[in-house]
Write a protein that holds these residues in place. Structure first.
Motif, PDB file in Angstrom:
ATOM      1  N   CYS A 155       0.788  -1.164   0.015  1.00 29.58           N
ATOM      2  CA  CYS A 155      -0.134   0.049   0.132  1.00 29.58           C
ATOM      3  C   CYS A 155       0.761   1.062   0.117  1.00 29.58           C
ATOM      4  O   CYS A 155       1.719   1.240   0.698  1.00 29.58           O
ATOM      5  CB  CYS A 155      -0.596  -0.313   1.221  1.00 29.58           C
ATOM      6  SG  CYS A 155      -1.795   1.573   1.373  1.00 29.58           S
ATOM      7  N   CYS A 162       0.137   2.965   3.658  1.00 34.25           N
ATOM      8  CA  CYS A 162       0.708   2.548   4.935  1.00 34.25           C
ATOM      9  C   CYS A 162       1.504   1.548   5.017  1.00 34.25           C
ATOM     10  O   CYS A 162       2.071   0.962   5.894  1.00 34.25           O
ATOM     11  CB  CYS A 162      -0.680   1.950   5.704  1.00 34.25           C
ATOM     12  SG  CYS A 162      -1.610   0.438   4.907  1.00 34.25           S
ATOM     13  N   CYS A 177      -7.314  -0.756   0.428  1.00 36.72           N
ATOM     14  CA  CYS A 177      -6.192  -1.118   1.205  1.00 36.72           C
ATOM     15  C   CYS A 177      -7.151  -1.856   2.506  1.00 36.72           C
ATOM     16  O   CYS A 177      -7.782  -1.037   3.004  1.00 36.72           O
ATOM     17  CB  CYS A 177      -5.274  -0.455   1.549  1.00 36.72           C
ATOM     18  SG  CYS A 177      -4.319  -0.912   3.078  1.00 36.72           S
ATOM     19  N   HIS A 195      -5.971  -2.308   5.314  1.00 35.04           N
ATOM     20  CA  HIS A 195      -5.499  -2.017   6.643  1.00 35.04           C
ATOM     21  C   HIS A 195      -5.936  -0.505   6.562  1.00 35.04           C
ATOM     22  O   HIS A 195      -6.104  -0.240   7.768  1.00 35.04           O
ATOM     23  CB  HIS A 195      -3.694  -2.109   6.265  1.00 35.04           C
ATOM     24  CG  HIS A 195      -3.340  -3.376   6.077  1.00 35.04           C
ATOM     25  ND1 HIS A 195      -3.363  -4.682   6.855  1.00 35.04           N
ATOM     26  CD2 HIS A 195      -2.879  -3.641   4.820  1.00 35.04           C
ATOM     27  CE1 HIS A 195      -2.734  -5.709   6.299  1.00 35.04           C
ATOM     28  NE2 HIS A 195      -2.572  -5.104   4.859  1.00 35.04           N
ATOM     29  N   CYS A 196      -5.798   0.279   5.667  1.00 31.71           N
ATOM     30  CA  CYS A 196      -5.956   1.741   6.103  1.00 31.71           C
ATOM     31  C   CYS A 196      -7.266   2.101   5.045  1.00 31.71           C
ATOM     32  O   CYS A 196      -7.500   3.316   5.104  1.00 31.71           O
ATOM     33  CB  CYS A 196      -4.749   2.583   5.864  1.00 31.71           C
ATOM     34  SG  CYS A 196      -4.333   2.670   3.909  1.00 31.71           S
TER      35      CYS A 196
HETATM   36 ZN   LIG Z   1      -2.999   1.137   3.619  1.00 31.77          ZN
END
Ligand SMILES: [Zn+2]
Length: 138
Positions: A7, A10, A27, A29-30
């Protein structure tokens, strides 16, 4: 066929499928939107360089320079470096307090030279962001 890419925001690993090339994925995660480059499946080694250049892609070094000079950290945010907010927010608070103090007591007795000296960190940040944008676009 799936591949992993990093990504741009992040740095987390994101699995993408070949049929996603040309579109963007979220993403996990973020939640940033990530463009899936075709090179990812042609040349796997290009994935890191591609995601890195995406962060600074089509950002002008001059724009980053001016932003960081006037508003410390804003040039970093402009280049997709969200940690620039940690410079920008305290800067805005401090300069806000400075403006209030100025309204109370009238304009400060600075000469333009002294004002430029005061903004030396801004000049340093401006050059840093300028170089960062230049490297990202190479
Ligand atoms: Zn991310």
């Amino acid at each position: 066929m799936t591949k992993q890419m990093l990504c741009w925001k992040c740095g987390g690993k994101v699995s993408v499928a070949a049929e996603m090339v040309g579109s963007s994925v979220g993403c996990p995660h973020c939640a940033a939107s990530i463009d899936v480059p075709g090179e990812l499946f042609g040349a796997p080694m290009a994935s890191t360089a591609t995601s890195r250049s995406q962060a600074g892609a089509s950002k002008s070094p001059a724009g980053a320079f001016v932003l960081n000079f006037l508003f410390w950290g804003a040039g970093y945010v402009y280049l997709g470096r969200m940690w620039g907010l940690w410079i920008l927010i305290p800067f805005c608070l401090l300069s806000g307090i400075g403006c209030l103090a100025m309204m109370e007591s009238g304009p400060p007795p600075y000469t333009p030279g002294e004002a430029a000296l005061w903004n030396l960190p801004g000049v340093a940040l401006a050059f840093h962001a300028h170089n960062m944008a230049k490297q990202a676009s190479q």
